[in-house]
Enzyme design. Sequence first.
Site, PDB file in Angstrom:
ATOM      1  N   ASP A  29      43.667  39.804  31.357  1.00 20.08           N
ATOM      2  CA  ASP A  29      45.032  39.788  31.897  1.00 20.08           C
ATOM      3  C   ASP A  29      45.368  38.365  32.343  1.00 20.08           C
ATOM      4  O   ASP A  29      44.480  37.531  32.503  1.00 20.08           O
ATOM      5  CB  ASP A  29      45.180  40.771  33.064  1.00 20.08           C
ATOM      6  CG  ASP A  29      44.325  40.410  34.272  1.00 20.08           C
ATOM      7  OD1 ASP A  29      43.176  39.957  34.076  1.00 20.08           O
ATOM      8  OD2 ASP A  29      44.793  40.565  35.417  1.00 20.08           O
ATOM      9  N   GLU A  41      42.165  41.114  36.930  1.00 15.92           N
ATOM     10  CA  GLU A  41      41.686  40.047  37.817  1.00 15.92           C
ATOM     11  C   GLU A  41      42.840  39.390  38.547  1.00 15.92           C
ATOM     12  O   GLU A  41      42.736  39.047  39.711  1.00 15.92           O
ATOM     13  CB  GLU A  41      40.902  39.002  37.014  1.00 15.92           C
ATOM     14  CG  GLU A  41      40.022  38.091  37.879  1.00 15.92           C
ATOM     15  CD  GLU A  41      40.769  36.946  38.533  1.00 15.92           C
ATOM     16  OE1 GLU A  41      40.352  36.499  39.620  1.00 15.92           O
ATOM     17  OE2 GLU A  41      41.787  36.478  37.988  1.00 15.92           O
TER      18      GLU A  41
HETATM   19 ZN   LIG Z   1      41.028  33.632  35.915  1.00 21.57          ZN
END
Ligand SMILES: [Zn+2]
Length: 445
Positions: free
Chosen positions: A90, A152
């Site tokens: 992501d 993340e």
């Molecule tokens: Zn990163």
Amino acid sequence: MTDDLRARVQSVLPGVRHDLEELVRIQSVSADPERLHEVERSAERTAALFAAEGVDVEIVRAYDGAPPAVIGEKRGPAGAPTVLLYAHHDVQPENDHADWDSAPWEPTERDGRLYGRGAADDKAGIMAHVGALRVFGDDLPVTVRLFIEGEEEVGSDTLVELLGKHQERLEADVIVIADSGNWDIGVPALTTSLRGLVRVDIEVRTLTHAVHSGMWGGLVPDALMTLSRVISTLHDDAGNVAIDGLHSGPAADVDYPEERLRAESGGAPGIEWIGTGSTVERLWTKPALSITGLDAPKVAGASNTLVPAAKARISLRIAPGDTTENALARLVEHLEAHVPWGATLTHEVVDTGEATQIDATGPAYDAARAAFSEAWDGTAPVDMGVGGSIPFIAEFLEAFPEASVLVTGVEDPDTRAHGANEGLHLAEFERVVLAEALLLRNLAG
Ligand SMILES: [Zn+2]
């Protein structure tokens, strides 16, 4: 053997670059509910890339509708060590397109850099792993396991759950977390420490209600002035944090050139640096304290009244080796001891995150240092600290206490991860792929 690997890296690189560009075109912004299907697409594309390298992959999630992570395994020779490779698929939002010199979702090369959202953070991390696998083909010297997460950039909410749920399939002797960076162009690094964070809101009260500043000023202290005096005690005259009992440690002996500091820090012309000790000690291994918010009447509309209460947010970065429990207790002690004139001071903890100190010794670190030195033509890696926090690293350390954790990455000082014109330095990326291949070879012994 190294020459072989160098040649192999060069031969796989054009394909790796092509696949990286395809990944960058997928708008996997995990913070944008409108683009969650793109996060699904990036998981599928990532899984397909690893499957093509012979990895037995699966897309997993903590619950229905949770962000997709890619896990997998490719077995090496019997008895070879197991290496878990981490990255995330992501990306951060691209924000205002007008701030970009080329379209954020169309990878574009300029002056040796590949620009685009995620071109570095962290799709190049994924491609460093794919590239290393591609270099070895069917002669993989170690068993490789994968964990490529899809959340993340929004705080890795289900990471701990996923690590627990799939523990047996993720367990490894060595974990390579490719989500940090190198010290400079031409100078590699291993990230070995991260500061922790304690955020506290404080409120100072001096009056039960606002009164006329002409009638009562001179006798009754106002809260904003009183709060300012408390805040002013938090640093000494040199700008060091003046709270007793906080931990500081030594940092690597590296030079941070003044010119680079000026360019990277955003410090206004003429501004002096605060604190004492080496530059990197002040950034990595000493505490730092900032005021990040203040609640007080606005200047426009300020009236002739004594302000009865004022509030500030304190952001205290704590050094590796300190604990949030200690730092919070020392901060509160300091505040209570320094509030003047009998004012009431109350505090509320906003959030805390522990600092991380990785034990950067042992065979895995020897293998990594040798691999990095070789990939960078004899330049040894710097043990780098990060002034901010990457909370998920602590979660890996906790979930796999027996494993050696290596924090590597593709970024350089001008990467601009999370900002406009994020870009990957292509020549450094080639070294990153070579370093990872050499690392896997070295770990095999
Ligand atoms: Zn990163």
